[in-house]
Enzyme design. Structure first.
Site, PDB file in Angstrom:
ATOM      1  N   HIS A 205      32.688  33.815  13.150  1.00 43.59           N
ATOM      2  CA  HIS A 205      31.669  32.633  13.187  1.00 43.59           C
ATOM      3  C   HIS A 205      32.337  31.764  14.437  1.00 43.59           C
ATOM      4  O   HIS A 205      33.248  31.406  14.524  1.00 43.59           O
ATOM      5  CB  HIS A 205      31.800  31.696  12.020  1.00 43.59           C
ATOM      6  N   CYS A 206      31.247  31.984  15.461  1.00 42.23           N
ATOM      7  CA  CYS A 206      31.603  31.261  16.771  1.00 42.23           C
ATOM      8  C   CYS A 206      30.999  29.901  16.661  1.00 42.23           C
ATOM      9  O   CYS A 206      29.857  29.722  16.723  1.00 42.23           O
ATOM     10  CB  CYS A 206      31.042  32.097  18.008  1.00 42.23           C
ATOM     11  N   PRO A 207      31.745  28.714  16.764  1.00 44.46           N
ATOM     12  CA  PRO A 207      31.042  27.641  16.802  1.00 44.46           C
ATOM     13  C   PRO A 207      30.522  27.249  18.376  1.00 44.46           C
ATOM     14  O   PRO A 207      29.739  26.369  18.594  1.00 44.46           O
ATOM     15  CB  PRO A 207      32.303  26.341  16.649  1.00 44.46           C
TER      16      PRO A 207
END
Length: 450
Positions: A205-207
């Site tokens: 999960h890439c912020p």
């Protein structure tokens, strides 16, 4: 006003229904038939605007443009990422491109515009696309899975582990059970705690992009970080060339920065970000060549960190084949399909034994009783009700009927003996019984009027 005039002014009221033309009756039947078909088609919901899947999506994702776009519940660092890209590129086009076009070539702004457009396009594709979310199990599917687990537990006389083992390229792969989605996760699938969904071939999960990176958007994510590294390196080299050319006339670097202050800001931003972006691009290039995911690499699933002799069953043992299998494979369809209308489960209508929901029967207006139908005749009270009323009266004695204890004769159920009741003077007087209604009893025990 006279009585005759009043009778002429008021319309005559009759109990007969108003005649309906055959054309109006046919139109009404067609309208009712179309309404029933629309009702059944939308599963009992309002046919004017049926709900869509994105409106009842169980995850935490946010949807835009009527379910066409979706992203994570929190945007994270996406505004900062987009702001740094646009601000840095804007300063480059304002302060550096005019000087470089005059002194070098006019291709520099064109190359910068192409790279910037590709970076923004791939960023939006990564952010607002479905990463490969798997829909949760339906109630029937969840019950079937629970039955399988219970059967396995009863066969082994102990609680069975909620895992399954499958064989992929001669390698045993364990499938874990997801308690949120109520299903066994397919291979390389993991549950994202932030989005609350199971994502197929989950990477991370890439912020910075505000979304999960999975099977359906990994190619866009890799294209984004690769093109962004090229854009950052291109702007850094162009700004450095601009400042060097300004100091070529005997000016100092400080005077060149004073003449173009935006170039100094671009130089600082690109210098500190190019190393991170280049390192991230190199790391994902290694994962791409090995056919691994970030989740598998961190956990050491196929690297032998756990001490087991395992190999990656998904690798094709060829760098180019591994890259082509991820970047050039056909785009799988989205299983979310947020714009599809919600349909009722067929099992619900099958269990109820009718094609229309119960709520529909309540909503349909009932026909008035006075139009074309006489009111139903009043029903006579049953004999049991008359016996109970007779028992409540102390002056009336009801004899036992057939089948009761102590019955000596065959007396009709509506026959009552009259007993004397004492008066205040001590003399007895006879209370006359109430006249019985003119009824007779049928063979089945029902009272009918003549």
């Amino acid at each position: 006003m006279k009585k005759g005039d009043r009778q002429q002014s008021e319309p005559k009221r009759s109990g007969a229904p108003t005649p309906i033309s055959p054309l109006a009756q046919a139109q009404a039947e067609t309208r009712d038939r179309d309404r029933d078909r629309d009702w059944d088609r939308h599963g009992g919901e309002s046919p004017t605007r049926p709900k869509k899947r994105w409106e009842i999506f169980p995850g935490k994702n946010r949807f835009f443009c009527d379910g066409r776009l979706m992203t994570a519940p929190q945007s994270g660092m996406l505004p900062l990422t987009l702001g740094l890209i646009l601000v840095t590129s804007g300063l480059f086009f304002i302060f550096d491109c005019p000087f470089l076009v005059e002194n070098l070539t006019g291709c520099i702004p064109a190359i910068g515009a192409i790279l910037l457009s590709f970076v923004v396009f791939t960023l939006f594709q990564t952010t607002f696309s479905d990463p490969g979310i798997l829909p949760r199990a339906t109630p029937d599917e969840a019950v079937d899975v629970e039955k399988q687990i219970d059967n396995a537990s009863s066969a082994s006389c102990r609680s069975a582990p909620r895992t399954k083992e499958v064989l992929i390229n001669q390698q045993v792969v364990k499938l874990k059970y997801c308690f949120t989605c109520k299903m066994f996760r397919p291979p390389r699938t993991s549950h994202c705690a932030l989005c609350d969904n199971c994502v197929e071939r989950f990477d991370h999960h890439c912020p910075w992009v505000g979304n999960c990176v999975g099977k359906r958007n990994y190619r866009f994510f890799y294209a984004f970080i690769t093109s962004l590294s090229f854009l950052t390196a291109f702007i850094f080299c162009s700004v450095a060339t601009h400042l060097v050319l300004r100091t070529g006339d005997g000016k100092s670097l400080l005077s060149a920065v004073q003449e173009s202050p935006g170039s100094a800001v671009e130089l600082c931003v690109c210098f500190f970000s190019v190393w991170c972006i280049l390192g991230l691009s190199g790391f994902h290039t290694y994962l791409l060549a090995s056919n691994l995911t970030t989740n598998e690499d961190i956990k050491g699933t196929w690297s032998g960190k756990s001490g087991a002799d395992v190999t990656n069953p998904y690798s094709h043992r060829n760098i180019f084949v591994n890259c082509a299998s991820i970047l050039c494979e056909p785009m799988p369809p989205s299983l979310v399909n947020g714009r599809a209308p919600v349909r009722a489960e067929p099992s619900l209508t099958a269990k109820s034994g009718t094609n229309a929901p119960k709520s529909r029967a309540k909503s349909l207006p009932s026909a008035p009783s006075g139009e074309g139908r006489p009111p139903p005749p009043p029903l006579a009270p049953p004999s049991s009700a008359r016996r109970s009323s007779a028992k409540s009266d102390p002056a009336v004695d009801v004899p036992p009927t057939r089948g009761s204890r102590g019955s000596s004769g065959l007396l009709p159920p509506d026959t009552a003996r009259v007993r004397p009741a004492k008066t205040n003077s001590g003399k007895s007087r006879t209370r006359s019984p109430a006249p019985a209604p003119d009824v007779h009893t049928s063979r089945r025990g029902r009272t009918e009027e003549p």
